[in-house]
Scaffold this motif. Structure first.
Motif, short mmCIF file in Angstrom:
data_model
loop_
_atom_site.label_atom_id
_atom_site.label_comp_id
_atom_site.label_asym_id
_atom_site.label_seq_id
_atom_site.Cartn_x
_atom_site.Cartn_y
_atom_site.Cartn_z
N LEU A 42 0.88 -1.36 -0.01
CA LEU A 42 0.06 0.02 -0.04
C LEU A 42 0.88 1.15 -0.01
N ASN A 43 1.86 1.53 -0.87
CA ASN A 43 2.57 2.34 -0.94
C ASN A 43 1.74 3.62 -1.42
N SER A 44 1.06 3.53 -2.03
CA SER A 44 0.43 4.67 -2.67
C SER A 44 -0.68 5.38 -1.82
N LEU A 45 -1.10 4.72 -0.75
CA LEU A 45 -2.17 5.04 0.31
C LEU A 45 -1.77 5.51 1.63
N LYS A 46 -2.30 6.40 2.03
CA LYS A 46 -1.93 7.12 3.44
C LYS A 46 -2.79 6.65 4.40
N ARG A 47 -1.83 6.38 5.78
CA ARG A 47 -2.56 5.87 6.55
C ARG A 47 -3.19 6.82 7.62
N ILE A 48 -4.49 6.55 7.87
CA ILE A 48 -5.28 7.43 8.75
C ILE A 48 -5.80 6.77 9.91
N GLN A 49 -6.41 7.62 10.95
CA GLN A 49 -7.03 7.48 12.00
C GLN A 49 -8.40 6.61 11.69
N ASN A 56 -8.02 1.16 17.63
CA ASN A 56 -6.92 1.43 16.95
C ASN A 56 -6.87 0.78 15.51
N ASP A 57 -7.95 1.06 14.82
CA ASP A 57 -8.19 0.41 13.52
C ASP A 57 -7.04 0.93 12.30
N LEU A 58 -6.73 -0.09 11.51
CA LEU A 58 -6.02 0.27 10.54
C LEU A 58 -6.49 0.88 8.97
N CYS A 59 -6.48 1.90 8.95
CA CYS A 59 -7.23 2.50 7.76
C CYS A 59 -6.28 3.30 6.68
N PHE A 60 -6.96 3.48 5.53
CA PHE A 60 -6.23 4.08 4.61
C PHE A 60 -7.09 4.79 3.79
N SER A 61 -6.62 6.15 3.33
CA SER A 61 -7.30 6.91 2.26
C SER A 61 -6.53 6.99 1.01
N GLY A 62 -7.28 7.30 -0.03
CA GLY A 62 -6.82 7.49 -1.22
C GLY A 62 -7.16 6.38 -2.42
N ALA A 63 -7.98 5.58 -1.73
CA ALA A 63 -8.32 4.35 -2.71
C ALA A 63 -9.58 4.67 -3.75
N GLY A 64 -10.12 5.96 -3.37
CA GLY A 64 -11.51 6.14 -4.20
C GLY A 64 -12.65 5.71 -3.66
N SER A 65 -13.90 6.27 -4.02
CA SER A 65 -15.35 5.59 -3.61
C SER A 65 -15.99 4.57 -4.38
N ASP A 66 -15.28 4.19 -5.75
CA ASP A 66 -15.85 3.29 -6.34
C ASP A 66 -15.23 1.92 -5.77
N THR A 67 -16.13 1.13 -5.28
CA THR A 67 -15.73 -0.24 -4.74
C THR A 67 -15.16 -1.22 -5.60
N SER A 68 -15.81 -0.87 -6.94
CA SER A 68 -15.43 -2.11 -7.87
C SER A 68 -13.91 -1.90 -8.35
N GLN A 69 -13.59 -0.69 -8.12
CA GLN A 69 -11.77 -0.52 -8.51
C GLN A 69 -11.07 -0.64 -7.16
N LEU A 70 -11.44 -1.17 -5.97
CA LEU A 70 -10.56 -1.34 -5.09
C LEU A 70 -9.37 -2.46 -5.18
#
Length: 360
Positions: A42-49, A56-70
């Motif tokens: 996950l080098n292209s994603l950002k770790r967020i709270q 202490n959930d492990l969450c990431f932003s930057g993947a986009g809202s279209d779940t078909s493209q996850l």
């Protein structure tokens, strides 16, 4: 392949497949290796709270809202069984949507505390048809789109799974899984339009806390439930409960906000989404818990004029009684004062009265 000894998945109860549990839980060593492998991809994603600061959930932003493209942002994961059979987990089988940051996702696989049991919950078999061949002691996994499958079969929506009792009731079976086909899930079926009139939402909650321990905190629990479901506390009501040896089963109901007669479709779907995606987070003092059996009930009966205005009528009646009592008291005092002999000036004309004898 993770650098793990396969025996790490044989601890305590072994590996348990439980669709009544929302997420998946791995032994400490296995979870550490899994988390490290995911992070490397996950080098292209950002770790967020996470959505709840209490976890202490492990969450990431930057993947986009279209779940078909996850799959463009998150890797696929293979589960390899003892006989060499494999099942491919797409990102939807180990992620859940961040409830506060759009286009962000969190890992739905957690460390199972210090318990060496491996628990595969419903997230692992999301959009997967699971078959149980008891005669040959095998389990099969077939990737599909469950919503569209039910429509094709002309059946009503799938009933929610009942919760399993407790972990100690699970047993490790020598079951060989069947390889799942690599068919991609078809596109979701379009949703039907039209506003449904929803008058009641009910659901069950199973907590691993005994009722005597829970009873003093029921009001506090109801307030937390209202906050997590984003409704007013007056809408959340406890319908009934069942006290068991080691846990408590509670039936909750969400009612329309006064003076509305119905819950809007958007609010109802948001409530069910929070329950089904396990986005309701309670303090640790309530122990572990799970939700199931949510149902959008029929509309309540139309309220009569009396039910809508009874409080105003009672208040008006009480005010009239008070005003009447005050008026009666004032009139009585005025009459009493009038009955007393008033003072006469010295030079005033007074009617002459006959002097009465002292003795007869």
């Amino acid at each position: 392949m993770l650098p793990l000894n396969p025996k790490v998945f044989d601890g305590k109860h072994g590996t348990v497949l439980d669709s009544g549990t929302t997420y998946a839980y791995l032994p400490e060593q296995a979870f550490g290796a899994f988390k490290e492998a995911i992070f490397k991809e996950l080098n292209s994603l950002k770790r967020i709270q996470g959505p709840d600061p209490n976890y202490n959930d492990l969450c990431f932003s930057g993947a986009g809202s279209d779940t078909s493209q996850l799959s463009n942002a998150f890797p696929s994961v293979e589960m390899v069984f003892g006989n060499g059979q494999k099942i491919l987990l797409s990102p939807e089988n180990y992620l859940f949507r961040h409830s506060k940051v759009r286009g962000s996702y969190c890992l739905g696989i957690f460390q199972n505390g210090k318990d060496p049991t491996t628990l595969l919950g419903g997230i692992v078999v999301r959009n997967t048809l699971v078959t149980y061949d008891r005669e040959h002691e095998k389990i099969g996994f077939w990737k599909t789109n469950c919503s569209q499958l039910w429509e094709r079969l002309h059946l009503s929506p799938a009933p929610p799974p009942l919760p399993s009792g407790t972990d100690k009731d699970n047993s490790t079976l020598d079951i060989s899984p069947v390889l799942a086909p690599s068919e991609s899930p078809p596109a979701p079926a379009p949703k039907s339009s039209g506003e449904a009139k929803i008058g009641l939402i009910t659901f069950f909650m199973l907590l691993n806390v005994t009722y005597p321990e829970l009873k003093p905190h029921m009001s506090e629990l109801a307030l937390f439930m209202a906050k997590e479901l984003d409704v007013n506390s007056s809408q959340v009501r406890l319908m009934n409960f069942t006290s068991r040896e080691n846990d408590t089963l509670i039936k909750w109901a969400i009612f329309p906000e006064e003076p509305a007669d119905y819950i809007s479709n958007a609010t109802a779907m948001d409530i069910v989404s929070r329950l089904s995606e396990n986005r309701v987070h309670l303090p640790d003092s309530f122990g572990s818990y799970k939700f199931f059996g949510w149902n959008m009930g029929p509309t309540p009966p139309q309220r009569t004029w009396w039910r809508q205005h009874y409080l105003a009528v009672i208040i008006a009646f009480v005010l009239m009684m008070v005003i009447g009592l005050l008026a009666s008291g004032a009139w009585y005092i005025w009459r009493r004062d009038k009955s007393l002999v008033s003072y006469k000036p010295v030079d005033s004309v007074v009617a002459e009265q006959e002097l009465q004898p002292l003795q007869n």
